[in-house]
Design an enzyme around this catalytic site. Structure first.
Site, PDB file in Angstrom:
ATOM      1  N   SER A 133       0.828  -1.206   0.000  1.00  0.00           N
ATOM      2  CA  SER A 133       0.000   0.000   0.000  1.00  0.00           C
ATOM      3  C   SER A 133       0.863   1.258   0.000  1.00  0.00           C
ATOM      4  O   SER A 133       1.659   1.469  -0.902  1.00  0.00           O
ATOM      5  CB  SER A 133      -0.937  -0.054   1.207  1.00  0.00           C
ATOM      6  OG  SER A 133      -1.876   0.997   1.183  1.00  0.00           O
ATOM      7  N   HIS A 158      -2.487  -1.166  -4.416  1.00  0.00           N
ATOM      8  CA  HIS A 158      -3.940  -1.136  -4.618  1.00  0.00           C
ATOM      9  C   HIS A 158      -4.410   0.310  -4.686  1.00  0.00           C
ATOM     10  O   HIS A 158      -3.636   1.250  -4.530  1.00  0.00           O
ATOM     11  CB  HIS A 158      -4.687  -1.915  -3.523  1.00  0.00           C
ATOM     12  CG  HIS A 158      -4.490  -1.384  -2.141  1.00  0.00           C
ATOM     13  ND1 HIS A 158      -4.982  -2.013  -1.024  1.00  0.00           N
ATOM     14  CD2 HIS A 158      -3.845  -0.275  -1.671  1.00  0.00           C
ATOM     15  CE1 HIS A 158      -4.649  -1.335   0.054  1.00  0.00           C
ATOM     16  NE2 HIS A 158      -3.968  -0.277  -0.313  1.00  0.00           N
TER      17      HIS A 158
END
Length: 227
Positions: A133, A158
């Protein structure tokens, strides 16, 4: 004073003639000076110095308190380089990253400080364990050619995530802000990796967590080499 005390002690434990002789010898004994031996002399050279460690690490979530600590450390280490005598080589900072990710705002706070510091001081990023992330941009943002990753490190990217509540106009406003944050993230990743905007947007549009191996992380330019 000390010689008199020694003489008295001798008198109590030896016969008188022997005590008088020993006491006299104690009084006539030449003075001796205590000598101190330095650590340098003991080791036959210079004493070992503390290692000049310039290492920082993110082993937690990307959140305000931790990022505040890391940015302060970076600014301090950069200032140490500024104070070096002219002509002396500046020392890089090693930045170890092992995180599940966290706040996108705090990610960008760290990212901006890194960009500023790297104008004077190299930052060698090292991904170990997991870099996910918000951590992926921080890994990629290190000095190009000096970014490493552990062979067993897992990398995940993501979409920017957020949760809000409130009135419909407020939610619409928040959605616009999140979309801008996503756009900024994509732009920064494209600037620091080998991802094209098209390729990265296609991956993110799958709306699932995208996992990369260490080899793939190097292939796509998030790191330069495997440790």
């Amino acid at each position: 004073m000390m010689r008199k005390i020694i003489g008295k002690i001798i008198e109590t434990i030896l016969p008188r003639p022997a005590a008088e002789t020993a006491s006299k010898q104690a009084e006539e004994a030449p003075k001796t000076e205590l000598k101190t031996i330095s650590l340098e002399q003991l080791l036959g050279g210079d004493a070992p110095k503390e290692p000049d460690l310039r290492v920082i690490g993110l082993y937690s979530s990307v959140e305000d308190e931790k990022i505040a600590e890391l940015t302060q450390a970076l600014l301090y280490l950069n200032e140490m380089n500024r104070l070096l005598p002219e002509g002396k080589e500046k020392k890089p900072v090693e930045f170890y990253i092992n995180t599940y990710g966290g706040s996108a705002d705090d990610m960008f706070a760290m990212y901006d400080v890194m960009q500023s510091v790297m104008e004077e001081t190299e930052i060698h990023t090292i991904g170990v364990g997991k870099v996910m992330s918000a951590g992926t941009l921080l890994l990629a943002a290190g000095t190009k050619g000096k970014r490493k990753i552990g062979k067993s490190c897992r990398v995940m990217i993501h979409n920017v995530a957020a949760g809000n509540f409130g009135t419909l106009p407020n939610l619409a406003n928040e959605l616009e802000a999140i979309q801008q944050l996503q756009e900024d993230y994509i732009s920064a990743m494209v600037d620091n990796t080998k991802f094209t905007r098209k390729k990265l947007e296609r991956l993110l549009n799958e709306k699932v967590n995208i996992y990369l191996s260490a080899e793939e992380a190097v292939k796509y330019g998030l790191a330069d080499e495997i440790m």
